[in-house]
Design a protein around this motif. Structure first.
Motif, short mmCIF file in Angstrom:
data_model
loop_
_atom_site.label_atom_id
_atom_site.label_comp_id
_atom_site.label_asym_id
_atom_site.label_seq_id
_atom_site.Cartn_x
_atom_site.Cartn_y
_atom_site.Cartn_z
N SER A 273 1.06 -1.19 -0.09
CA SER A 273 0.05 -0.01 0.04
C SER A 273 0.97 1.22 0.17
CB SER A 273 -0.80 0.04 1.22
OG SER A 273 -1.91 -0.93 1.16
N ILE A 274 0.51 1.95 -0.72
CA ILE A 274 1.36 3.51 -0.74
C ILE A 274 0.40 4.59 -0.44
CG2 ILE A 274 2.64 5.18 -2.18
CD1 ILE A 274 2.99 3.09 -4.23
N VAL A 275 0.62 5.33 0.86
CA VAL A 275 -0.18 6.39 1.20
C VAL A 275 0.81 7.71 0.78
CG1 VAL A 275 -1.06 7.48 3.49
CG2 VAL A 275 -0.95 4.87 3.09
N GLU A 414 10.37 6.72 -5.65
CA GLU A 414 11.02 5.80 -4.60
C GLU A 414 9.75 5.09 -4.10
OE1 GLU A 414 12.68 6.18 -0.10
OE2 GLU A 414 11.97 7.93 -1.10
N ALA A 415 8.61 5.55 -4.04
CA ALA A 415 7.38 4.77 -3.67
C ALA A 415 7.27 3.59 -4.58
CB ALA A 415 6.17 5.68 -3.30
N ILE A 416 7.17 3.89 -5.83
CA ILE A 416 6.73 2.82 -6.98
C ILE A 416 7.95 1.71 -6.91
CG2 ILE A 416 6.62 2.74 -9.22
CD1 ILE A 416 5.32 5.37 -9.56
N ASN A 420 7.50 -2.22 -6.08
CA ASN A 420 7.67 -3.10 -7.10
C ASN A 420 8.82 -4.02 -6.67
OD1 ASN A 420 5.55 -2.31 -8.61
ND2 ASN A 420 6.78 -0.79 -10.04
N ASP A 421 9.58 -3.72 -5.64
CA ASP A 421 10.80 -4.25 -5.23
C ASP A 421 10.55 -5.87 -4.59
OD1 ASP A 421 13.44 -5.21 -4.71
OD2 ASP A 421 13.79 -3.84 -2.99
N LYS A 444 1.99 2.06 -13.32
CA LYS A 444 3.45 1.83 -13.06
C LYS A 444 3.51 0.82 -11.94
CE LYS A 444 5.42 6.14 -14.54
NZ LYS A 444 6.09 7.35 -14.09
N LEU A 445 2.50 0.30 -11.27
CA LEU A 445 2.68 -0.85 -10.40
C LEU A 445 2.41 -2.12 -10.95
CD1 LEU A 445 0.56 0.71 -7.48
CD2 LEU A 445 2.97 0.55 -7.41
N GLN A 446 3.37 -3.06 -10.74
CA GLN A 446 3.72 -4.46 -11.27
C GLN A 446 2.74 -5.46 -10.50
OE1 GLN A 446 7.72 -5.05 -11.30
NE2 GLN A 446 8.31 -3.41 -12.76
#
Length: 498
Positions: A273-275, A414-416, A420-421, A444-446
């Motif tokens: 999750s990205i906030v 950086e968040a993306i 994806n890492d 862009k999210l895998q």
């Protein structure tokens, strides 16, 4: 005939539990290794069942083959749909019992037991209804090539489908797999998880009551390394559909290679999750909490990694911990006060606790939980780690429990990159009030599924599946119909002569 056992459930319901194997519309004795089904709320044995042996798998596959080449293949598509609709009605009738069975041998609480009539079982009911309506709408195409030629494409069933389902959503995963396979004209050999086979066996009774021809649905509980392996490698099985861990998915893929079976694999995940700094933090905290703690964290799409913009990091942590404390009502799955039930098995319980200890020793900051709950049963406190780094196991590996790892980021890029890492790519969530940012980041999210300002949404009409090590293929919607059919091209010469 295999004997049935009378079971009394903690909520007062009593029912007759089939045992053995369901083959050719009969419950027959199994000849394989026995295994115990436990109640994870007490860690006590509920029942011991005989598992399917390789010989039993052969019998189930043979029954499915006879049905596929016999009565089932002669049915009109609308009649297949009628059978699926009958099954949906029976599921609706028995929804409270089915929800109770899954709560009993899985440990489902609140959202999945108290609200199961609107959750797992309601989803199952709708899935069967959806594919009942789809059965007579599976169409091919005509393709113009020249005035002297006609070409058309038929969408035909694959044949005998082996289906291996997990323990985290026992009946719902049955519905996701069985309904589209039958709608397309296939027959099924279903192997439920050995931890949670009870509702699948009960479904066999509904198959008989609905009047499906013998052999269309066969159910073979057993040890995965025996019955699951035999089913995946069986030379007369045309497709394998599997939901479970990535490692097991790899093994099934290897077994299925012997006759190049068609495969659908829905495997593990480590969903982020990205906030963002402009997010509605109250909503983001609530959705992120539900995204990881729902179903005891035993969800393949659990958003177990949370990345928060540095400008709102401390504020988000405060809100997230408050919500976690409010909902840290761990206990009896059948209590209306319970939010979180037990983990499904001793092995899962031990694995989760080992990851919690790993998080502590690796330097992550423990904000809540971090240990077992109570002295009886397989309960674990909802656990929140902050200030995590990308090299930590609790960030990189799937825990499959109520454990979340939170860290900060400074830029969108950086968040993306952090999201994806991972070797997985099942799902991802993002929280922002900027519509352009939302759609840009989603692309862009895998991940096979992305949620914007929510988490863990699904719908029976929307494809479900992932990228990378999270699997191959898609379930639900039209995509499942594609997964259970194959295309046949027919070329017709209308008069061209050599």
């Amino acid at each position: 005939m295999a004997a049935a056992v009378e079971i009394s459930l903690p909520n007062g319901l009593k029912y007759s539990q089939p045992t053995g194997l369901f083959i050719g519309n009969e419950f027959v004795p199994a000849t394989g290794e026995k295994f115990a089904v436990i109640n994870p709320a007490t860690n006590e044995e509920v029942i011991t069942l005989p598992g399917a042996s390789e010989a039993d798998v052969d019998k189930a596959v043979a029954a499915a083959r006879r049905a596929f080449e016999g009565e089932w293949s002669e049915l009109a598509a609308v009649d297949r749909g009628s059978f699926l609709y009958k099954l949906s009605e029976l599921i609706d009738r028995d929804r409270k019992l089915l929800a109770s069975i899954d709560a009993f041998d899985n440990g489902k609480a609140r959202h999945t037991y108290t609200d199961a009539l609107e959750g797992d079982i309601d989803e199952s009911y709708n899935v069967f209804k959806y594919y009942a309506g789809a059965a007579d709408k599976i169409t091919g195409r005509t393709i113009e090539t020249s005035p002297a030629k006609l070409a058309y494409v038929l969408q035909e069933p694959l044949g005998v489908c082996g289906q291996i389902i997990p323990w985290n959503f026992p009946f719902m995963m049955l519905a996701w797999k069985v309904a589209p396979a039958l709608a397309c004209g296939n027959t099924v050999v279903l192997k439920p998880a050995e931890q949670t086979p009870l509702s699948a066996l009960y479904f066999g009774k509904l198959v008989v009551e609905a009047g499906l021809p013998a052999g269309v649905v066969n159910i073979i509980p057993g040890i995965g390394s025996v019955s699951g392996k035999a089913l995946a490698g069986h030379m007369d099985v045309d497709k394998i559909a599997f939901t479970g861990s990535t490692n097991t998915g790899r093994a099934i893929m290897k077994s299925a290679a012997n006759n190049l079976k068609n495969i659908t694999l829905e495997c593990g995940g480590k969903s982020p999750s990205i906030v963002f700094e402009d997010a509605d933090l109250d909503q983001a905290a609530k959705w992120c909490h539900s995204g990881i703690m729902y179903n005891q964290g035993q969800v393949c799409t659990s958003t177990s990694r949370i990345y928060v913009h540095e400008a709102v990091y401390d504020d988000f942590l405060k809100r997230f911990v408050e919500i976690t404390k409010e909902n840290a009502r761990v206990g009896d799955p059948f209590s209306s006060e319970t939010w979180q039930g037990p983990q499904v098995s001793q092995a899962q319980y031990d694995k989760i606790l080992s990851y919690i200890e790993e998080g502590k020793s690796s330097g992550a900051r423990l904000l809540h939980g971090g240990s077992k709950h109570g002295s009886k049963g397989l309960f674990i406190e909802p656990t929140v780690f902050a200030d995590t780094t990308e090299d930590m196991k609790i960030i990189q590996e799937e825990i499959f429990g109520p454990v979340v790892a939170i860290s900060k980021f400074s830029t969108e890029a950086e968040a993306i990159a952090k999201a994806n890492d991972t070797s997985y790519g099942l799902a991802a969530a993002l929280f922002t009030e900027k519509i352009s940012k939302a759609h840009k980041v989603a692309r862009k999210l895998q991940a096979g599924m992305v949620w914007i300002n929510s988490s863990n949404d699904s719908h029976f009409g929307i494809p479900f599946g992932g990228y990378k090590s999270s699997g191959i293929g898609r379930e639900l919607g039209q995509y499942a119909l594609d997964a259970y059919t194959q295309s046949k091209a027919v070329h017709v010469n209308l008069g061209s002569r050599l």
